[in-house]
Motif scaffolding. Structure first.
Motif, mmCIF file in Angstrom:
data_model
loop_
_atom_site.group_PDB
_atom_site.id
_atom_site.type_symbol
_atom_site.label_atom_id
_atom_site.label_comp_id
_atom_site.label_asym_id
_atom_site.label_seq_id
_atom_site.Cartn_x
_atom_site.Cartn_y
_atom_site.Cartn_z
ATOM 1 N N PRO A 79 0.808 -1.226 0.000
ATOM 2 C CA PRO A 79 0.000 0.000 0.000
ATOM 3 C C PRO A 79 0.841 1.276 0.000
ATOM 4 O O PRO A 79 1.819 1.394 0.751
ATOM 5 C CB PRO A 79 -0.806 -0.112 1.292
ATOM 6 C CG PRO A 79 -0.029 -1.045 2.163
ATOM 7 C CD PRO A 79 0.735 -1.961 1.253
ATOM 8 N N SER A 118 0.084 3.954 1.247
ATOM 9 C CA SER A 118 -0.002 4.584 2.567
ATOM 10 C C SER A 118 1.147 4.153 3.487
ATOM 11 O O SER A 118 1.421 4.798 4.492
ATOM 12 C CB SER A 118 -1.347 4.253 3.220
ATOM 13 O OG SER A 118 -1.467 2.859 3.415
ATOM 14 N N GLU A 119 1.833 3.073 3.135
ATOM 15 C CA GLU A 119 2.969 2.570 3.919
ATOM 16 C C GLU A 119 4.314 2.900 3.257
ATOM 17 O O GLU A 119 5.346 2.333 3.626
ATOM 18 C CB GLU A 119 2.843 1.053 4.096
ATOM 19 C CG GLU A 119 1.625 0.625 4.895
ATOM 20 C CD GLU A 119 1.751 1.003 6.351
ATOM 21 O OE1 GLU A 119 2.822 0.796 6.956
ATOM 22 O OE2 GLU A 119 0.768 1.542 6.904
ATOM 23 N N GLN A 172 1.162 2.600 -9.076
ATOM 24 C CA GLN A 172 0.558 3.490 -8.095
ATOM 25 C C GLN A 172 1.081 4.921 -8.282
ATOM 26 O O GLN A 172 2.260 5.190 -8.057
ATOM 27 C CB GLN A 172 0.860 3.006 -6.682
ATOM 28 C CG GLN A 172 0.274 1.621 -6.399
ATOM 29 C CD GLN A 172 0.523 1.195 -4.969
ATOM 30 O OE1 GLN A 172 -0.071 1.755 -4.050
ATOM 31 N NE2 GLN A 172 1.412 0.228 -4.791
ATOM 32 N N GLU A 191 0.685 7.423 -6.469
ATOM 33 C CA GLU A 191 1.202 7.990 -5.220
ATOM 34 C C GLU A 191 2.688 7.693 -5.047
ATOM 35 O O GLU A 191 3.455 8.539 -4.575
ATOM 36 C CB GLU A 191 0.428 7.438 -4.007
ATOM 37 C CG GLU A 191 -1.052 7.717 -4.043
ATOM 38 C CD GLU A 191 -1.850 6.576 -4.708
ATOM 39 O OE1 GLU A 191 -1.291 5.808 -5.536
ATOM 40 O OE2 GLU A 191 -3.043 6.467 -4.414
#
Length: 194
Positions: free
Chosen positions: A7, A9-10, A70, A72
């Motif tokens: 992820p 987010s990590e 991704q 991000e």
């Protein structure tokens, strides 16, 4: 292979300084035998843990296509590139099986810590064959199955190096070999035959 992505987010975990101790980029790069001017596809580039050292290794005449699915992750990598003196990294938002990298341009197709996430390894191997020059190499670095998972995915989600080697041989790669890198990883390499 389970198809679950790390992820975004990590992403901070990818840049943890402790990672350089148990997965030293220099050790992996030594095994890749890179040359100044090489063109590399770093597929699953994430935040650039390997993209940046690869870009330094190939020098200003070389090129690194940093491919990630991704956006991000690529955004985080772009910030690092903007703070560096590097101008030889090209960011591509794409899947591993359809990278958008030009055909027959790469001397290395590199996948680090993503092989266990790939749902269709045959498509990814086909993409490697498409973008590699004759005599170019594929290098897959992923998590060992014979060490306890202090870092990385659970043991059940890991892929043994022998399976990766067999996949490369079945696809027609030659000179397939494997070594351990760092404390938790294996590196499988193969050459695209002319």
């Amino acid at each position: 292979m389970h198809g679950i992505r790390f992820p975004a987010s990590e992403a901070h975990r990818l840049d943890d300084p402790a990672r350089k101790v148990w997965l030293p980029p220099a050790e992996a790069l030594r095994a890749l035998t890179l040359r100044s001017g090489d063109t590399i596809a770093d597929v699953g580039a994430g935040t650039g843990y390997f993209s940046l050292p690869l870009a330094h290794a190939v020098g200003p005449d070389g090129k690194v296509y940093a491919v990630d699915a991704q956006a991000e992750m690529l955004s985080l990598l772009k910030r690092k590139i903007d703070r560096s003196e590097l101008s030889n990294i090209i960011l591509i938002h794409a899947e591993a099986g359809q990278t958008g990298v030009p055909a027959s341009c790469c001397s290395l197709f590199f996948l680090a810590n993503v092989w266990h996430e790939i749902e269709d390894p045959i498509a990814v191997i086909g993409e490697a064959m498409r973008v590699l020059k004759p005599g170019g190499s594929i290098a897959i670095l992923d998590w060992r199955t014979d060490v306890e998972p202090e870092h990385g995915p659970p043991l059940d989600d890991r892929v043994d190096a022998s399976r990766a080697m067999e996949t490369l041989r079945s696809a027609g790669f030659g000179q397939v070999c494997s070594i351990n890198v760092g404390q938790y990883s294996w590196l499988v390499q193969g050459k695209k035959l002319p």
